[in-house]
Design an enzyme around this catalytic site. Sequence first.
Site, PDB file in Angstrom:
ATOM      1  CG  HIS A 281      40.962  32.211  42.990  1.00  0.00           C
ATOM      2  ND1 HIS A 281      39.844  31.779  43.677  1.00  0.00           N
ATOM      3  CD2 HIS A 281      40.997  31.485  41.839  1.00  0.00           C
ATOM      4  CE1 HIS A 281      39.239  30.831  42.974  1.00  0.00           C
ATOM      5  NE2 HIS A 281      39.921  30.635  41.848  1.00  0.00           N
ATOM      6  CD  GLU A 282      43.196  31.935  38.845  1.00  0.00           C
ATOM      7  OE1 GLU A 282      43.502  30.744  38.621  1.00  0.00           O
ATOM      8  OE2 GLU A 282      42.031  32.368  38.735  1.00  0.00           O
ATOM      9  CG  HIS A 285      43.166  27.215  40.933  1.00  0.00           C
ATOM     10  ND1 HIS A 285      42.288  26.350  41.551  1.00  0.00           N
ATOM     11  CD2 HIS A 285      42.401  28.240  40.445  1.00  0.00           C
ATOM     12  CE1 HIS A 285      41.053  26.822  41.458  1.00  0.00           C
ATOM     13  NE2 HIS A 285      41.100  27.968  40.798  1.00  0.00           N
ATOM     14  CG  HIS A 291      36.816  26.833  42.044  1.00  0.00           C
ATOM     15  ND1 HIS A 291      36.372  26.776  40.740  1.00  0.00           N
ATOM     16  CD2 HIS A 291      37.853  27.719  42.041  1.00  0.00           C
ATOM     17  CE1 HIS A 291      37.088  27.594  39.994  1.00  0.00           C
ATOM     18  NE2 HIS A 291      37.998  28.173  40.763  1.00  0.00           N
TER      19      HIS A 291
END
Length: 328
Positions: A281-282, A285, A291
Amino acid sequence: MAGPRVSPLLLGAFLLIVMLLHTVLARPSEDKGGKGSHGQAFEFIQHLKGCHKGQNVQGLHELKLYLEKFGYLNYGATNNHSFAHAHANDDEFDDLLESAIKTYQLNYHLKVTGSLDSQTVKEMMMPRCGVPDITNGTTSMRSGKKKHHHGPNSLHTVSHYSFFQGRPRWPASKTTLTYRFHSSVQVTSIDNLRSVCSRAFTRWAQVTRFTFQEVQSGSAADMVIGFHSRNHGDNAPFDGPGGTLAHAYAPTDGRFHYDADESWSTNPSQGVMDLESVAVHEIGHLLGLGHSSVQGAIMFPSISPGVTKRQLHGDDIQGIRTLYGISN
């Protein structure tokens, strides 16, 4: 009659064994981060279930801070300064709070009631990424919403990926991104973290033009990954167990921080978070994705303890390829 005398040497050995046993039994598991699950950061929201506009309930001020942190509420943006000054720090369920909750419910595909119904409270209490869902009131989880047609006789799909404001990304000339590890708190072995992140980077490498290369500690790197606790120098302090799990910055900042106070594992169980799921997930980013409102997507903001979620969803793939202009 006096009892048998105990040799001081034997007594000392016995006490040493007791102390060693106590140390071993009390030592937290390295792989879990050594932190308990008591004192959950978002637990206060449970007590606000059922609240709605017009009420004044102790704890609503904390909810306002929660919604402000994730981009849903900004009393400073209203033109009515006297209203903002009066209500930003109180426990009144006002119009702005109701509007913020409605936006949150839209993003998470919940029934839009504007009140703290049970499903909204349940979602808000979920451990989640610390990156805001909305930035400066303009970028939300639904900002990338777009229909995609796959042929004249096929159904279209809808993407819900989003980008950071201004759509920052790594320059086209930079296809190899380097990373290194630096933690202010020791949580797991460097070899364990290295394996976790290597697998997570591989998932993104398979759908982009990027390759990822680890460099030695102390070397210059595009990305720096590590564990930190509470206030750790980036003006985005962590909140302890059960709250924000990690955060990462948009290109080309390159910082990715895990919250050291969570319980972490590569094989999570009840109450324990999965290191690899959060890494995937990170890294999204770090590459420029915001998101997604698709619950099955890696870029969905929250994840339950004990859950592994490591595979990229179609929404994640479409988002990263759209950002970098990669044709399918």
